[in-house]
Design an enzyme around this catalytic site. Structure first.
Site, short mmCIF file in Angstrom:
data_model
loop_
_atom_site.label_atom_id
_atom_site.label_comp_id
_atom_site.label_asym_id
_atom_site.label_seq_id
_atom_site.Cartn_x
_atom_site.Cartn_y
_atom_site.Cartn_z
N GLU A 41 -10.37 7.34 4.03
CA GLU A 41 -11.09 6.49 4.96
C GLU A 41 -10.25 5.24 5.18
O GLU A 41 -9.36 4.93 4.38
CB GLU A 41 -12.45 6.10 4.38
CG GLU A 41 -12.45 4.90 3.44
CD GLU A 41 -11.69 5.14 2.14
OE1 GLU A 41 -11.52 6.30 1.72
OE2 GLU A 41 -11.24 4.13 1.55
N LYS B 152 0.81 -1.22 0.00
CA LYS B 152 0.00 0.00 0.00
C LYS B 152 0.84 1.27 0.00
O LYS B 152 0.44 2.28 -0.56
CB LYS B 152 -0.97 0.01 1.18
CG LYS B 152 -2.19 -0.87 0.95
CD LYS B 152 -3.29 -0.57 1.95
CE LYS B 152 -4.54 -1.37 1.67
NZ LYS B 152 -4.38 -2.80 2.05
N SER C 38 1.54 -9.69 -1.06
CA SER C 38 1.23 -8.27 -0.90
C SER C 38 1.63 -7.69 0.45
O SER C 38 1.87 -6.49 0.55
CB SER C 38 -0.26 -8.04 -1.16
OG SER C 38 -1.05 -8.88 -0.35
C1 LIG Z 1 -5.19 -3.88 1.57
C2 LIG Z 1 -4.47 -5.10 1.30
C3 LIG Z 1 -4.82 -5.94 0.21
C4 LIG Z 1 -6.00 -5.70 -0.67
O1 LIG Z 1 -5.98 -4.53 -1.41
P1 LIG Z 1 -5.77 -4.51 -2.98
O2 LIG Z 1 -6.11 -3.11 -3.34
O3 LIG Z 1 -6.69 -5.51 -3.60
O4 LIG Z 1 -4.35 -4.85 -3.23
C5 LIG Z 1 -4.04 -7.06 -0.03
N1 LIG Z 1 -3.00 -7.37 0.75
C6 LIG Z 1 -2.63 -6.62 1.80
C7 LIG Z 1 -1.45 -7.02 2.60
C8 LIG Z 1 -3.35 -5.45 2.11
O5 LIG Z 1 -2.98 -4.70 3.16
#
Ligand SMILES: *Cc1c(COP(=O)(O)O)cnc(C)c1O
Length: 412
Positions: A123, A101, A388
């Protein structure tokens, strides 16, 4: 590469179009006043993305502050335990603040600074976007207001503490069910009042144009790095890539690097407790076309056509729609969207921890589970997962709800 009549050599020039559409999805469905504010952001973005100074500044920040490039890890033990298919993952868990993010939050905050804004607002539901944005605000010396429902504030105490430590102002939203939906409404209302002094930083490839495009572009570093690193490591492209899809930002940035390649691409949606409406958040798999939060996409609706209640063990994935570009790639068939349940994701959470020493976020665990499922079905080949984020935030909840598994073998 031409796929279903779309030339992916020129795809990024053509999509979105000047009005922010990916085919029929996207657009700007908000009040005229806010439309003017979005047009100002679009113009500023198109100016800075051609500016050498801005690009150089973002590169420096990525290297010196975020710790990029993040590596790719070969998951040798996990691969060996399953069979012959080789699994790899792109380590966004090692990006500063523990997830992908921050890639778009740093871009959005740098844009705010360039536009002469004093404040950034957003938000947050689970608090992950709020923490990433508060981090960016601290770095750039911007004020930061994060709107959050009272229920979420109680549930996500560690993230609320993080935001406050970083100097952000957490604004409690006490309307309605006091969760994400009300927080979105309150943040939009605040933006309508304050747009002259601030920008609204959307947390994924969602919302009105230019956000789906801009957030994708800021996240594209993930896919660009991953492609080059994978080629360096193996001399080939991966056969398959896979990423989890909530709003769709980590996947959009990751896919960016491979859309024009002969690589099979999967987006993984949360099936939660099962396919009944209300038990999952698999919007592309089970949803239909509709407008919410300022854009047209594929969404899950209740009987009144309003955004349906959604559920997933991964709070970062429980949103009733996904970005318009995903809806477009879905209809086109360029990306295949598949689902993974809570239970499979939790098994993968422990599998990656026990076989590789990497504790993944439960969101990312959906992509890991999907790769494990594919690896069992294939005889040979390679799969690259976008990891992610890291799972520190999920550990207490997972142990309390699921306990610690006894045997590693049962995880696969
Ligand atoms: C917020 C988040 C997501 C989901 O958000 P996307 O916009 O679909 O990438 C995925 N993995 C993690 C670790 C997150 O914090």
């Amino acid at each position: 590469m031409i796929f279903n009549g779309i030339d992916f050599d020129t795809y990024f020039k053509n999509y979105p179009d000047a009005n922010g559409y990916f085919g029929k999805y996207g657009g700007v469905y908000i009040s005229d006043e806010l439309k003017a504010a979005m047009a100002e952001i679009t113009e500023a973005y198109f100016t800075i993305c051609k500016s050498r100074k801005f690009i150089a500044e973002l590169r420096r920040i990525r290297k010196e502050f975020q710790g990029r490039p993040t590596p790719i890890s070969h998951l040798e033990r996990l691969s060996g335990a399953i069979g012959n298919v080789q699994l790899y993952c792109k380590r966004e868990d090692l990006n500063h603040s523990g997830a992908h993010k921050l890639n778009h939050c740093m871009g959005e905050a740098l844009l705010a600074k360039y536009m002469g804004k004093k404040k950034i607002i957003a938000e947050t539901g689970a608090g992950q976007h709020g923490v990433a944005l508060a981090t960016a605000a601290a770095y750039f010396g911007l004020e930061c207001d994060i709107y959050m429902g009272s229920v979420d504030i109680k549930k996500q105490a560690p993230n609320v503490a993080r935001m406050k430590i970083l100097g952000a102002n957490v604004v409690e939203v006490t309307d309605g069910l006091q969760t994400l939906k009300e927080a979105v409404d309150a943040a939009f209302a605040a933006y309508a009042r304050e747009y002259k002094d601030c920008i609204y930083c959307i947390g994924s490839v969602l919302g009105p144009h230019p956000f789906p495009m801009m957030v994708r572009d800021f996240q594209s570093i993930v896919g660009i790095e991953a492609r080059e690193q994978f080629l360096d490591m193996t001399g080939e492209l991966p056969d398959i890539i896979t990423a989890c899809v909530g709003g769709g930002s980590n996947s959009a940035g990751f896919f960016y690097g491979f859309l024009n390649d002969p690589v099979k691409i999967y987006g993984v949606e949360p099936l939660g407790r099962g396919p009944k409406l209300g038990d999952h958040a698999a919007s592309l798999t089970y949803g239909t076309e509709g407008v919410m939060h300022g854009f047209n996409s594929i969404m899950l609706k209740d009987e009144n056509g309003e955004p349906a209640p959604v559920y997933s063990v991964a709070s970062g994935l429980d949103y009733p729609s996904s970005g318009p570009e995903h809806a477009f790639l879905h209809d086109l068939g360029r990306v295949t969207y598949d689902t993974v349940s809570d239970e499979e994701a939790i098994r993968a959470f422990f599998a990656l921890s026990r076989y590789e020493g990497i504790i993944p976020a439960v969101e990312s665990s959906h992509a890991v589970a999907h790769a494990i499922r594919l690896a069992k079905q294939m005889k040979t080949g390679s799969i690259l997962i976008n990891l992610s984020g890291r799972g520190d935030k999920d550990m207490d909840y997972v142990i309390e709800k699921y306990g610690i598994p006894a045997k590693d073998a049962d995880l696969l």
